[in-house]
Design an enzyme around this catalytic site. Structure first.
Site, PDB file in Angstrom:
ATOM      1  N   TYR A  69       5.887 -10.385   6.408  1.00 40.14           N
ATOM      2  CA  TYR A  69       5.975  -8.946   6.654  1.00 40.14           C
ATOM      3  C   TYR A  69       6.570  -8.703   8.036  1.00 40.14           C
ATOM      4  O   TYR A  69       6.392  -9.506   8.956  1.00 40.14           O
ATOM      5  CB  TYR A  69       4.590  -8.301   6.607  1.00 40.14           C
ATOM      6  CG  TYR A  69       4.028  -8.060   5.232  1.00 40.14           C
ATOM      7  CD1 TYR A  69       4.128  -6.808   4.621  1.00 40.14           C
ATOM      8  CD2 TYR A  69       3.360  -9.067   4.541  1.00 40.14           C
ATOM      9  CE1 TYR A  69       3.594  -6.573   3.362  1.00 40.14           C
ATOM     10  CE2 TYR A  69       2.823  -8.844   3.284  1.00 40.14           C
ATOM     11  CZ  TYR A  69       2.940  -7.595   2.705  1.00 40.14           C
ATOM     12  OH  TYR A  69       2.408  -7.371   1.460  1.00 40.14           O
TER      13      TYR A  69
ATOM     14  N   ASP B  82       0.820  -1.205   0.000  1.00 42.09           N
ATOM     15  CA  ASP B  82       0.000   0.000   0.000  1.00 42.09           C
ATOM     16  C   ASP B  82       0.859   1.262   0.000  1.00 42.09           C
ATOM     17  O   ASP B  82       2.085   1.202   0.114  1.00 42.09           O
ATOM     18  CB  ASP B  82      -0.907   0.019   1.234  1.00 42.09           C
ATOM     19  CG  ASP B  82      -1.882  -1.144   1.261  1.00 42.09           C
ATOM     20  OD1 ASP B  82      -2.311  -1.587   0.169  1.00 42.09           O
ATOM     21  OD2 ASP B  82      -2.224  -1.601   2.364  1.00 42.09           O
TER      22      ASP B  82
END
Length: 258
Positions: A110, A52
């Site tokens: 992540y 994002d």
């Protein structure tokens, strides 16, 4: 036609995210522009995970097809010379034509980095989330146990998420303290839009003592985004690894800091 794999690192502050947008700069656009110039033909890339706005990557995996005859060094050093300073190719290799960086992936990793100190750091301000209050990592890790396995993560899914299903399989979710840094490492088959940042926002409430570890289970079962906490800021999140059947790539961000 050959299929090439690229390992990419980028700092996401100046981009609207990975995916190409019509009126905003993106990582994908910059990479495709540089690759197309080296190939002297239009190149389109596929990535393992679409990050994002403001999110970074230490080991994004990309693949593209080209019939341009170029040495591997041209796909790395040549393209890097054309890329901005906040996007670079770390490695390149030719792979089987059936390889797809997105759909061949088994899982993705992540890291979310928290700088837990009474005083903010000018050096790390743009690289991690600053939290000046003490966090209870033991309670945060107790809460993480409720996230494991295949579950409905509707409560941690953004309203803009376009995924057909809210179900995701989380294999690992753990907070690790290294000096003043706290690293949230999460491994899953895939992630929903804003899912990790929404998880971090809620887990911080547990770490600060506003909620119990069991509250995370209650929020999960509610399947309601309004029941979870606010979304954690983007600049602390890093895409750090991908696993494939034949090989894996991982570069933990904290190891680059320390």
């Amino acid at each position: 036609m050959k299929n090439y794999l690229l390992q990419i690192e980028y700092f996401g502050r100046n981009y609207c995210g990975w995916q190409r947008q019509s009126h905003s700069p993106s990582v994908q656009e910059e990479l495709e522009k540089a690759l197309s110039k080296i190939a002297n033909q239009n190149i389109e890339v596929t990535c393992a995970g679409r990050t994002d706005t403001g999110v970074h990557a230490t080991s994004q995996i990309v693949n593209f097809y080209s019939d341009a005859e170029r040495p591997l060094s041209a796909w790395q050093r040549g393209v890097n010379a054309l890329l901005p300073q906040d996007i670079k190719i770390l490695a390149v290799q030719q792979v089987d034509n059936n390889f797809n960086s997105r759909f061949t992936a088994i899982n993705r990793t992540y890291n979310y980095i928290i700088y837990n100190s009474a005083t903010s750091s000018p050096i790390f301000a743009e690289h991690c989330l600053w939290e000046n209050r003490e966090l209870d990592i033991d309670k945060m890790n107790q809460a993480c146990e409720y996230l494991l396995g295949e579950q409905d993560f509707s409560s941690f899914r953004s309203s803009q998420c376009q995924s057909n299903t809210p179900f995701r399989n989380i294999q690992k979710a753990e907070f690790i303290k290294q000096g003043s840094f706290i690293v949230f490492e999460v491994v899953g088959n895939a992630f929903l839009h804003h899912m990790i940042r929404n998880l971090v926002g809620s887990l911080l409430k547990v770490g600060l003592g506003f909620e119990s570890p069991e509250w995370i289970k209650v929020v999960l079962e509610a399947k309601d985004r309004t029941q979870a906490a606010e979304t954690a800021k983007a600049h602390g999140l890093y895409f750090v690894g991908v696993e494939y059947p034949e090989f894996s790539f991982k570069r933990q961000i904290i190891k680059l800091f320390c």
